[in-house]
Every structure is written in C-alpha cells, then in structure tokens.
Motif scaffolding. Sequence first.
Motif: not given
Length: 461
Positions: A398-399, A327-328, A428-429, A433-435
Amino acid sequence: MIKVVALVLFFITTLHALSNLEILKRADSFSKSSSKSNQFRAYNDYKNLYLRALMNNDKKLKYSALKGIVYSGHKLHIDVKQYEKEYKQAIHVTHSSKKRHQTKKVIKIQSSHKLSAVRFKNGRLILRFDKNLKKNQVNYFTLHDRKKGVYKYIFDIHASMLKSSTTLRQEGIDKIKLAQYNPNTLRLVIQNRTPLSVRFTKKAKELSIKVANKSKKAKTAIASKKYKKAPPKRLDRDKIIVIDAGHGGKDPGAIGYRKYREKVVVLSIARELRNILRSRGYKVYMTREGDHFIKLRNRTKYANKKNADIFISIHANAVGRKDAKKVCGLECYFLSTSRSSRAKKVAAMENSADLDEMDYYGKQSFLNTINSHNIVASNKLAIDLQRGALSTLKSRYKNVKDAGVREGPFWVLVGAQMPSVLVEVGFITHPDEARKLVNRKYQKTMAKGLANGVERYFINN
C-alpha cells in the motif's frame, strides 16, 4: 523570482488533476501572453503533455505538444532542435493520415488485454497479461501443409501489445513466432516438420503452453544436450544489459532514516534485478559487484565496452530532515539538459561524488554538447521501467507513490551510447519508504517490477 518558481511548482503538482484537453487549452492561452513567466508555464505544460503522449501512444496529443514546445521554445530562446525535428516528422504523418481518412473511414477496436511478459519456465512457454484471461479469449487450432511437410499449432488471443513480431526458441522445435495478427488479435504460431504434442492451460493472467516433440530423433538430441549440461535456450534474448548500483566504497551516497546507506540498498536491488534478468535469458553485467568506488565516467564507459543495449543506474533519493516525512515516491530519470529546479537538486546529489573539479559554468557548457540521439529511446525506457515497478509494487504494498518520469543532467548517464536511465527507487530519508527499501522482500518485488519494465521495453521496441 521566488514567486515565479513557487507558481511553477504549483502548476506541476496540479497537472495530474487536469485532463489533457484542459492542460492544452491552458498552455495555448499562456503561450499567447507577453509575460515571460506565462510563456515558461506554457513550455512546461507542453513538455508534460509530450511525456503523457509517449506513455499513452497518443499521436494527436504528441503532435499538439510538439507544436507548442517548438513555438514557446523559440519565444524563450530555448534549444528545441530535437523537438523541431520530431514535429516536422509528425506533420508529415498527420497529413498522410488525413488523406487516407478522406477516402475511407477507419474504425479502431482496441483489445482490453495487453501482453506484459513472455518467457520460458520449467519447459513451458508462459504468456503473461495485464488482466485475468476470460473463457473464450484464446482460440486454438492446428494446420497441416502436406506439400511443404509443415505442422502449425496456432493460438489466436484477444489481446494486444506487440508492435513487431518476436521469434522464440526451444530445443526440438523448428520455429515459434509471436506477432500482432490484427489490432485485436495476438497470434502465436508453433511450427515444426514433425507432429508435436501441445497442451495449454489458462490461469488468472497467464497462458501456459507445454510443447513436446514426438519424434525420437528430437528426443535423443535434446537428451544428449542435457547430458552435456548445456544451458537451455530460453527466449531469443541476445540483449545485453548493464546494471549500475550507484555510489560505493568511499562514497556512501545518501544517509537516510536510521543511518541506512544508499550504496548498500541499491547494490542489493541491483543484484536481485541481475538475477531475475539472467533467469529470463538476458546477458547481464554489473558495474560493481561489491562495495567499490567507481568514477561516474567509467560506469558508462564499461557499458559501451560491453556493447550494452540498455544501461540502468539504480539510486535512492533523499531530502533534508525538515521534509523527510513528507517527500517519498519512485522516480525514473533520463538524460537531458533540463534545468528544472527538481532535476537540478536530484542531479546535484548524484553528481557530487566525482565531478567537483569542474566548475558550474564548465558543467553548463558541457551539458550543451550532449548528443540527444538516445534521448527519445531513454525516455521510453524510463516510462516502461516506471510502469513495471509501480504495477508490481502496488499489487503487494500500500501507499506506493508515483513521483513521475523526469529528465535531468545526470553525469552517470553522460557518454552512454545506448538508451540509459537513472532509477530513484524511493526516498531513503522517508521513514516508511526507508523501512521498505531495506526489506529483502520489497527489494525483490522492486527488482521484479523493473525486470518486467525491461521486457516491456524490448517487446515495444
């Protein structure tokens, strides 16, 4: 019940793959069914079509969606008074438009370019568009009215975006006005009582205009103001914006990948957004400048006290370990009494810090008293922020996933007397995406996109 929820989620995920006409036909078919689950599906489809219509300014689709929302809402005993009011207004507009079309054919020509931002930078007026400008797209000419003693420097640009005129300001210039001259032409008029030196350049998506007053009096006045270190007037931006960095202090918010904390990430993005908006001439305040805990109800109370024009609350989303890699995406929420399962889950996390003393039934009763006056404006603001952030992020990374504009019962937005939005900048999990979310360059790009969305909102409204 589990099967019904699963089916609803399935229809939501497949919605983007269908055209508006296909979704409308499906919704009409479901609405005629005697099954409550089908009627609920119809209501959900109509609501999503309504959001699409707002995003694309599609009046015909908006009319059909509102008609469906009211019809299916009554069947399901859902409070649709606000939609009913809009539907009645839409009926009046549709009938008026039909009468006009009976006597005259109207051919609409829509420009391929749209204005996305306007600002002063290093003494130049910068007009930024969504696409690269072509060779013959800008027509420049001058006029001199000897009777009135007025010089006009006019730019006709084959583009669109503005729904209403915008007056700009620069020291030493009497008047600068930007307006939609016709559906196909955006007109910029620079007007002064004395001759001006006007130079312009086109580069990629930007039209850059340098204007200087030849008059000695004007130069002296500007020089004296600079000497006094008075801040230069940028655009006619008397708008007040309050930015709320979610959580803080004893409330860390979500703890994500590598124990990144939501409260730290959102404060960094909020600060970047504040700096960009201030550099563009807006008045910007923050509910918290550091790592402090602030009660949810005090955040909108602060915005009301500042007489803010808009309120933006910044958060980062989270899910459990099981779904962390799946999930993002970026989401924007506006306040409503929505009871969708996704809105409930996200709202539960964001609401938990401050309102535990109110039981479930108390919360539901309170939600029913929410004033829906700003819901439509908040919806538009959410759409513009989502668009701005996505287009800017996708140009560099990207993405980047669009998780959509949604409605939900967020307590941090309750009580706001202005259009208000909660932005979930990402999960954030989620490892990737968190990085990105803890990276300063990504944070600045995110903030720039949100700032572009704010400008788009004020231009359109």
